[in-house]
Motif scaffolding. Sequence first.
Motif, PDB file in Angstrom:
ATOM      1  N   VAL A   1       1.713   3.366   8.610  1.00  9.95           N
ATOM      2  CA  VAL A   1       1.560   4.026   9.564  1.00  9.95           C
ATOM      3  C   VAL A   1       0.355   4.975   9.475  1.00  9.95           C
ATOM      4  O   VAL A   1      -0.533   5.505  10.449  1.00  9.95           O
ATOM      5  CB  VAL A   1       2.751   5.053  10.218  1.00  9.95           C
ATOM      6  N   ALA A   2       0.105   5.328   8.340  1.00  4.78           N
ATOM      7  CA  ALA A   2      -0.700   6.479   7.874  1.00  4.78           C
ATOM      8  C   ALA A   2      -2.270   5.945   7.734  1.00  4.78           C
ATOM      9  O   ALA A   2      -3.006   6.621   7.759  1.00  4.78           O
ATOM     10  CB  ALA A   2      -0.341   7.133   6.611  1.00  4.78           C
ATOM     11  N   THR A   3      -2.463   4.709   7.737  1.00  2.00           N
ATOM     12  CA  THR A   3      -3.705   4.003   7.311  1.00  2.00           C
ATOM     13  C   THR A   3      -4.077   2.964   8.419  1.00  2.00           C
ATOM     14  O   THR A   3      -3.188   2.376   8.962  1.00  2.00           O
ATOM     15  CB  THR A   3      -3.671   3.711   6.183  1.00  2.00           C
ATOM     16  N   LYS A   4      -5.229   2.704   8.472  1.00  2.00           N
ATOM     17  CA  LYS A   4      -5.785   1.480   9.268  1.00  2.00           C
ATOM     18  C   LYS A   4      -6.441   0.714   8.300  1.00  2.00           C
ATOM     19  O   LYS A   4      -6.964  -0.190   8.698  1.00  2.00           O
ATOM     20  CB  LYS A   4      -6.788   2.260  10.398  1.00  2.00           C
ATOM     21  N   GLU A   5      -6.734   1.077   7.069  1.00  3.25           N
ATOM     22  CA  GLU A   5      -7.507   0.251   6.014  1.00  3.25           C
ATOM     23  C   GLU A   5      -6.636  -1.095   5.785  1.00  3.25           C
ATOM     24  O   GLU A   5      -5.592  -0.817   5.258  1.00  3.25           O
ATOM     25  CB  GLU A   5      -8.002   1.220   5.109  1.00  3.25           C
ATOM     26  N   ARG A   6      -7.239  -2.051   5.540  1.00  4.03           N
ATOM     27  CA  ARG A   6      -6.632  -3.266   5.328  1.00  4.03           C
ATOM     28  C   ARG A   6      -5.992  -3.209   3.848  1.00  4.03           C
ATOM     29  O   ARG A   6      -4.749  -3.629   3.667  1.00  4.03           O
ATOM     30  CB  ARG A   6      -7.689  -4.318   5.269  1.00  4.03           C
ATOM     31  N   VAL A   7      -6.841  -2.698   2.940  1.00  3.88           N
ATOM     32  CA  VAL A   7      -6.066  -2.693   1.629  1.00  3.88           C
ATOM     33  C   VAL A   7      -4.661  -2.219   1.634  1.00  3.88           C
ATOM     34  O   VAL A   7      -3.894  -2.482   0.978  1.00  3.88           O
ATOM     35  CB  VAL A   7      -7.069  -2.319   0.838  1.00  3.88           C
ATOM     36  N   TRP A   8      -4.580  -1.019   2.260  1.00  2.00           N
ATOM     37  CA  TRP A   8      -3.151  -0.299   2.289  1.00  2.00           C
ATOM     38  C   TRP A   8      -2.309  -0.916   3.129  1.00  2.00           C
ATOM     39  O   TRP A   8      -1.094  -0.663   3.008  1.00  2.00           O
ATOM     40  CB  TRP A   8      -3.386   1.380   2.605  1.00  2.00           C
ATOM     41  N   LEU A   9      -2.744  -1.711   4.140  1.00  2.00           N
ATOM     42  CA  LEU A   9      -1.702  -2.421   5.091  1.00  2.00           C
ATOM     43  C   LEU A   9      -1.310  -3.518   4.146  1.00  2.00           C
ATOM     44  O   LEU A   9       0.218  -3.677   4.316  1.00  2.00           O
ATOM     45  CB  LEU A   9      -2.575  -2.901   6.236  1.00  2.00           C
ATOM     46  N   VAL A  10      -1.970  -4.045   3.313  1.00  2.00           N
ATOM     47  CA  VAL A  10      -1.702  -5.264   2.283  1.00  2.00           C
ATOM     48  C   VAL A  10      -0.844  -4.693   1.520  1.00  2.00           C
ATOM     49  O   VAL A  10       0.452  -5.234   0.980  1.00  2.00           O
ATOM     50  CB  VAL A  10      -2.773  -5.951   1.736  1.00  2.00           C
ATOM     51  N   THR A  11      -1.043  -3.389   0.802  1.00  2.00           N
ATOM     52  CA  THR A  11      -0.011  -2.819  -0.051  1.00  2.00           C
ATOM     53  C   THR A  11       1.091  -2.452   0.631  1.00  2.00           C
ATOM     54  O   THR A  11       2.155  -2.966  -0.082  1.00  2.00           O
ATOM     55  CB  THR A  11      -0.877  -1.540  -0.510  1.00  2.00           C
ATOM     56  N   ALA A  12       1.175  -2.164   1.797  1.00  2.73           N
ATOM     57  CA  ALA A  12       2.607  -1.758   2.383  1.00  2.73           C
ATOM     58  C   ALA A  12       3.421  -3.163   2.651  1.00  2.73           C
ATOM     59  O   ALA A  12       4.391  -2.939   2.323  1.00  2.73           O
ATOM     60  CB  ALA A  12       2.380  -1.117   3.924  1.00  2.73           C
ATOM     61  N   ALA A  13       2.490  -4.390   3.001  1.00  2.00           N
ATOM     62  CA  ALA A  13       3.226  -5.409   3.266  1.00  2.00           C
ATOM     63  C   ALA A  13       3.998  -5.907   2.031  1.00  2.00           C
ATOM     64  O   ALA A  13       5.098  -6.383   1.907  1.00  2.00           O
ATOM     65  CB  ALA A  13       2.440  -6.641   3.866  1.00  2.00           C
ATOM     66  N   LEU A  14       3.262  -5.913   0.836  1.00  4.02           N
ATOM     67  CA  LEU A  14       3.721  -6.267  -0.499  1.00  4.02           C
ATOM     68  C   LEU A  14       4.965  -5.260  -0.964  1.00  4.02           C
ATOM     69  O   LEU A  14       5.976  -5.869  -1.536  1.00  4.02           O
ATOM     70  CB  LEU A  14       2.514  -6.162  -1.435  1.00  4.02           C
TER      71      LEU A  14
END
Length: 183
Positions: free
Chosen positions: A45-58
């Motif tokens: 929710v806090a980011t729109k950056e792909r790398v942190w979305l991938v981190t959240a998913a992992l």
Amino acid sequence: MKHLRPALLGVLSLAYPLLMYSGLGRFEPRWMAIPLVVMAILRAVATKERVWLVTAALALVLAGTSMLGNHALPLKLYPVLVNSMLLAVFATSLVYPPTVIERLARLREPELPASGVAYTRRVTQVWCGFFVVNGGIALATALWASDATWALYNGLISYGLMGLLFAGEWLVRRRVRAGHVHG
């Protein structure tokens, strides 16, 4: 509320190893996966950056694996995930400049000289090395060390080492800058 999410995420991330250590002795791993789920959702929710979305998913994959199998190991792998993602960000910036450290330096000094660009590239390489070593130790503590050793390294020692690297780089940077001013 928008500004609270990153702060809450930061506090949870810093406290994560201690929270896991204190909780795993009292609760089943499936219940201890809940803080990781919360962190993953906050990060997404806090980011729109792909790398942190991938981190959240992992992180959600780690939490889900822990919940389904009721195992602590996936929870202890979260610091490995974070180091891996930071390594990916820093290493990618070496291949596709400007580097992470150069971008940070340009916030303070927009007209960074060529010597500054070279220096920030070297610092980015040092951070990559740090993430490799730190992530490797985090992995070793997750796989082979006691929960107490894992929590001590990932919740205290690794942050201390990071602080030493920050401080050491700051001292080196001062000397390098002084050399350029006098040279």
